[in-house]
Every structure is written in C-alpha cells, then in structure tokens.
Scaffold this motif. Structure first.
Motif, PDB file in Angstrom:
ATOM      1  N   ALA A  31       0.836  -1.205   0.000  1.00  0.00           N
ATOM      2  CA  ALA A  31       0.000   0.000   0.000  1.00  0.00           C
ATOM      3  C   ALA A  31       0.872   1.257   0.000  1.00  0.00           C
ATOM      4  CB  ALA A  31      -0.929  -0.013   1.211  1.00  0.00           C
ATOM      5  N   GLY A  32       1.791   1.340   0.935  1.00  0.00           N
ATOM      6  CA  GLY A  32       2.686   2.507   0.985  1.00  0.00           C
ATOM      7  C   GLY A  32       4.099   2.033   1.219  1.00  0.00           C
ATOM      8  N   THR A  33       4.760   1.613   0.142  1.00  0.00           N
ATOM      9  CA  THR A  33       6.141   1.123   0.258  1.00  0.00           C
ATOM     10  C   THR A  33       6.996   1.747  -0.830  1.00  0.00           C
ATOM     11  OG1 THR A  33       5.723  -0.719  -1.245  1.00  0.00           O
ATOM     12  CG2 THR A  33       5.456  -1.163   1.124  1.00  0.00           C
ATOM     13  N   LYS A  34       8.291   1.753  -0.587  1.00  0.00           N
ATOM     14  CA  LYS A  34       9.211   2.060  -1.694  1.00  0.00           C
ATOM     15  C   LYS A  34      10.445   1.181  -1.576  1.00  0.00           C
ATOM     16  CE  LYS A  34      12.010   5.936  -0.307  1.00  0.00           C
ATOM     17  NZ  LYS A  34      12.178   7.365  -0.292  1.00  0.00           N
ATOM     18  N   ARG A  35      11.064   0.940  -2.717  1.00  0.00           N
ATOM     19  CA  ARG A  35      12.245   0.071  -2.747  1.00  0.00           C
ATOM     20  C   ARG A  35      13.498   0.922  -2.633  1.00  0.00           C
ATOM     21  NH1 ARG A  35      13.559  -5.008  -4.044  1.00  0.00           N
ATOM     22  NH2 ARG A  35      11.425  -5.610  -4.514  1.00  0.00           N
ATOM     23  N   ASP A  36      14.450   0.410  -1.850  1.00  0.00           N
ATOM     24  CA  ASP A  36      15.757   1.060  -1.745  1.00  0.00           C
ATOM     25  C   ASP A  36      16.787  -0.052  -1.925  1.00  0.00           C
ATOM     26  OD1 ASP A  36      17.876   2.758  -1.139  1.00  0.00           O
ATOM     27  OD2 ASP A  36      17.718   2.329   1.015  1.00  0.00           O
ATOM     28  N   GLY A  37      17.241  -0.260  -3.164  1.00  0.00           N
ATOM     29  CA  GLY A  37      18.122  -1.405  -3.442  1.00  0.00           C
ATOM     30  C   GLY A  37      17.366  -2.685  -3.172  1.00  0.00           C
ATOM     31  N   ASP A  38      17.896  -3.503  -2.245  1.00  0.00           N
ATOM     32  CA  ASP A  38      17.234  -4.768  -1.910  1.00  0.00           C
ATOM     33  C   ASP A  38      16.205  -4.600  -0.797  1.00  0.00           C
ATOM     34  OD1 ASP A  38      18.710  -6.099  -3.702  1.00  0.00           O
ATOM     35  OD2 ASP A  38      20.185  -6.887  -2.267  1.00  0.00           O
ATOM     36  N   ARG A  39      16.151  -3.396  -0.241  1.00  0.00           N
ATOM     37  CA  ARG A  39      15.298  -3.211   0.952  1.00  0.00           C
ATOM     38  C   ARG A  39      13.932  -2.646   0.574  1.00  0.00           C
ATOM     39  NH1 ARG A  39      17.711   0.129   5.406  1.00  0.00           N
ATOM     40  NH2 ARG A  39      17.633   1.776   3.836  1.00  0.00           N
ATOM     41  N   ILE A  40      12.905  -3.052   1.335  1.00  0.00           N
ATOM     42  CA  ILE A  40      11.568  -2.461   1.191  1.00  0.00           C
ATOM     43  C   ILE A  40      11.344  -1.559   2.405  1.00  0.00           C
ATOM     44  CG2 ILE A  40       9.080  -2.929   1.122  1.00  0.00           C
ATOM     45  CD1 ILE A  40      10.430  -3.794  -1.437  1.00  0.00           C
ATOM     46  N   LEU A  41      11.009  -0.306   2.127  1.00  0.00           N
ATOM     47  CA  LEU A  41      10.838   0.682   3.197  1.00  0.00           C
ATOM     48  C   LEU A  41       9.379   1.125   3.275  1.00  0.00           C
ATOM     49  CD1 LEU A  41      13.932   2.977   2.471  1.00  0.00           C
ATOM     50  CD2 LEU A  41      13.832   0.885   3.855  1.00  0.00           C
ATOM     51  N   ALA A  42       8.944   1.424   4.505  1.00  0.00           N
ATOM     52  CA  ALA A  42       7.601   1.997   4.696  1.00  0.00           C
ATOM     53  C   ALA A  42       7.605   3.413   4.147  1.00  0.00           C
ATOM     54  CB  ALA A  42       7.258   2.001   6.177  1.00  0.00           C
ATOM     55  N   ASN A  43       6.503   3.752   3.472  1.00  0.00           N
ATOM     56  CA  ASN A  43       6.484   5.062   2.799  1.00  0.00           C
ATOM     57  C   ASN A  43       5.138   5.763   3.004  1.00  0.00           C
ATOM     58  OD1 ASN A  43       7.782   6.971   1.156  1.00  0.00           O
ATOM     59  ND2 ASN A  43       6.655   6.279  -0.644  1.00  0.00           N
TER      60      ASN A  43
END
Ligand code: GLY
Length: 419
Positions: free
Chosen positions: A361-373
């Motif tokens: 629903a509210g995520t973004k990718r940072d390289g291999d990591r998934i971050l809350a967004n």
C-alpha cells in the motif's frame, strides 16, 4: 492491449496483480505505483493532475484502457478528458463522480428518488448548523461535503464534539457540511460494476474503519476487510440492488450523467434488517479490493472493457468459494503523522506461507530493501475455506513479517466470526 492504472495504494496493487494475469493485458503501466506494483508492471512518473500529460503518455504508449483506482482523479474529470481525447477509460465522469465528490448531491438524489438513507440537512454557515445540531441532539453525524481523504466524517457522541466538527469543516468560504441523523446497525460495503444502465453486483465485503481493536479509536482509510460478508445475505443483496443501486443508476442516466465504473455503496443494515445508504464512493474500496481481487475468477479487464462499452448485460462474474481476509499493517502513529523510511523484513517468507498474498500500500524500494512510505503500508491477505481459516493465515503472515515500527488490529473479522 496496453493498460495504464492510476493510483498507488493496496487497492491498486490488487488491481494490478489481477489485471496482469489477464490474457488481454500486454503491458501494464502504473502511475505512480509502489514497490509491490512494480513487480506486476512498469511504474511511471506522471502528474495525474496534468490531464494533457496523461493523454500524451497514453498516445505514446498505445494505451487501450486507463483504469482509475482512486477518487480524486475521477472527481477532477480525468475520465472526461481521456474520453474527449479518444482514450478509453474505466471510471465515472466528473458529473457522475459527484456521487462521492459531494455528500449533499447524493443526499438530494436520495430524497428525489426515495432511496433509504438518514435524514439530513445541508449548511454553508456555522450558526444555522449549530442551531440545527442543538435541536437534534447527539449522537449525530457531521460530514464535509467534498473529498476529504477519509477524514471528512465525524460520528459525534456529544454535542460539543459535533459543534467542533462543524466549526472545523466550515472554516473556508466555499465549505459545505451535511448533518445527518445517527444510524444504528452494522455497516457493510456493497460494490456494483456499472455500464451506465446495467449494474452487476460484485462479491460482498466488510471493512473495519477504526484504528484499534474493538472498533475503537479514530477513523482510518481501513484497517482490514473480508469477503464474503455474512451480513449481506442474498435476500439483502437483492434489496440493495432494487432499493438503492438500480434507482441511483436510473436517476443518473435520466440526468444525462450515466454512471460507468464501480459504484461502492456504504450501507448500514439496521436492527430492522433494512439496508440504508450511508454514502457512495465511485471506485473500489481499499482494503475491500484486496479481499475481492483474490476471489475473482473472471477476467477483470474483460469486465471493465464491457462496462466501458455498455455491454455488461453480456457479462457474468465468477468468484472463488474461498473466503479472503485482509489485515492492514500501518506505521505506528497512523492515522496521525507517521515517520517514513523504516525497513520491513521477511516479506518474501511471509508471502510464501500457504494461502497468503501480500499487497503493498505505501512502500518504496531502496536497493534490496523495502521501506515503509506512508500510513497504511501493507495489506496482508489470507485465503481459506472460511473466514476463520482466512484470518488464521493472514495473521500467521503478519506475525512472520519483521517490522517493529508497524502495527495492526488483531480482531479483523470479529463480526463475521461472532455470527
Ligand atoms: N474502505 C473504505 C474506502 O475505501 O473508502
């Protein structure tokens, strides 16, 4: 055909996932999308408020269908401008989207057509609104007339609470409020796919709007949902179609503003068993869509094309017997201000559990990591033979996700299980 999906939430991830499976879908683009949607199609940077830019994108990419997931672009007339440019778009025109864009419009339509709903009055000025409140007493419901991203409704238990809501909502010169009688009962979400004249009911669903267990705390966009909703029996669905959805569709067509898209009737099922309209939305619910899409056996692209082309009377929709239950994982602090950027771990292992699907629903990718967004971050869906099994599977996946900064309700589906 190439498809452009507009939106970035869990509902749009569920739609993207379902549409990407369709043999009719060649390339799927999503603007702006999120980290999960990026696994179903290509996310694109596009200012959705710039209709000329959306039209130019559609021409360049040979888009055969635009699907608008969220309400703001619909109310802003994106479908009108796409249609004028010869681009097929699924969703209502601005005039038809007033069913969500203006509470006062919908209440007036209910009055004219005899659709069952709460008694109401409309106000543009504070003093007459306060006088009305005092005459009616609490509990009472105060609604902002326009779009308010799920924050425009106050179910006030006391008069001071209602008075504060009126003052806050009537702060600007153009503001309008609707004050409604409080309705007792159980809420349910009813969805119908519409082509302007024909309405085809989707499977039933129910969501949980309050932030905390026991339906306590502030209203949110939705902390969980399930489908089917046992409260919506076949008899009740037939009444909703005959008393609410079909008269609405006929009234909108008679005004020259036919409704095409998903009509979402928020219902209150009273202690007398009668359905009453709480409000309309003009798109799929979020998180209800995340429960509905995994249950849909039919091709959603084919159904949406039929709606756009006025051919829904030729369509039947098939649904899995299995139940689906969605748990929303949100960042701590939601629906208030939240911190973005915390890392979510172990998503793949959680998604691999039996009967589990995870929509972002509210995520973004940072390289291999998934971050809350954002506030609502993940929709964790369990599918099972019944709501109890679907719920056990959804919570098993929730417990497998490593995200200390998140929270969820632990009682999604309690009404269905208490029956
Ligand atoms: N589930 C509430 C909404 O989509 O507005």
């Amino acid at each position: 055909m190439n498809i452009l999906l507009i939106g970035s939430g869990g509902r749009e991830h569920a739609l993207a996932w379902a549409m990407a499976e369709s043999p009719l879908c060649e390339r799927l683009y999503c603007a702006p999308g999120n980290a999960g949607i990026a696994c179903e199609g290509e996310t694109v940077v596009l200012d959705v408020a710039d209709h000329a830019a959306v039209i130019a994108f559609c021409r360049t990419m040979g888009i055969g269908l635009v699907v608008v997931g969220n309400e703001a672009p619909l109310v802003a007339g994106l479908v009108d401008d796409l249609a004028a440019a010869g681009v097929r778009a699924f969703g209502p025109t601005a005039a038809a989207a007033r069913l969500e864009g203006s509470k006062a419009f919908t209440k007036a339509l209910c009055d004219e057509t005899g659709i069952p709903t709460a008694a109401y009055a409309r106000f543009e000025a504070v003093e007459p609104a306060l006088a009305y409140l005092r005459a009616q007493g609490a509990p009472i419901v105060v609604k902002y007339d326009g779009l308010a991203a799920g924050k425009g409704v106050v179910v006030a238990q006391t008069l001071p609470e209602a008075e504060n809501a009126v003052r806050a909502m009537l702060a600007g010169p153009q503001d309008v409020v609707v004050i409604e009688a409080f309705m007792e009962g159980e809420e349910a979400s009813f969805f119908a796919l519409c082509d302007g004249t024909t309405a085809l009911p989707l499977a039933s669903a129910q969501d949980h709007k309050r932030a905390f267990d026991g339906d306590q705390g502030p209203n949110t966009g939705g902390m969980g949902a399930y489908s089917p909703a046992p409260v919506l029996t076949p008899d009740l669905e037939a009444r909703v179609m005959a008393e609410i959805v079909e008269p609405t569709l006929a009234a909108m067509a008679a005004r020259g503003t036919p409704f095409v898209g998903v009509l979402y009737a928020g219902l209150m099922i009273g202690p007398d068993g009668a359905p009453r309209l709480v409000e309309y939305n003009v798109r799929l619910g979020d998180p209800e869509a995340q429960a509905l899409m995994p249950r849909l056996l039919s091709d959603p692209v084919e159904a949406m094309l039929a709606a756009c082309d006025g051919r829904l009377s030729e369509v039947t929709l098939a649904w899995r017997e299995e139940a689906a239950l969605v748990v929303t994982l949100a960042t701590t602090g939601y629906p208030g201000a939240v911190e973005k950027g915390s890392e979510i771990r172990n998503l793949e292992a959680a998604a691999a559990l039996p009967g589990v699907r995870i929509f972002h629903a509210g995520t973004k990718r940072d390289g291999d990591r998934i971050l809350a967004n954002g506030g609502r971050v993940l929709s964790v869906v369990g599918l099972g033979a019944d709501i109890a099994e679907a719920r056990a599977r959804a919570y098993a996946a929730v417990d497998a996700i490593d995200w200390p900064e998140g929270f969820c309700r632990r009682d999604i589906g309690w009404r269905a299980l208490a029956r």
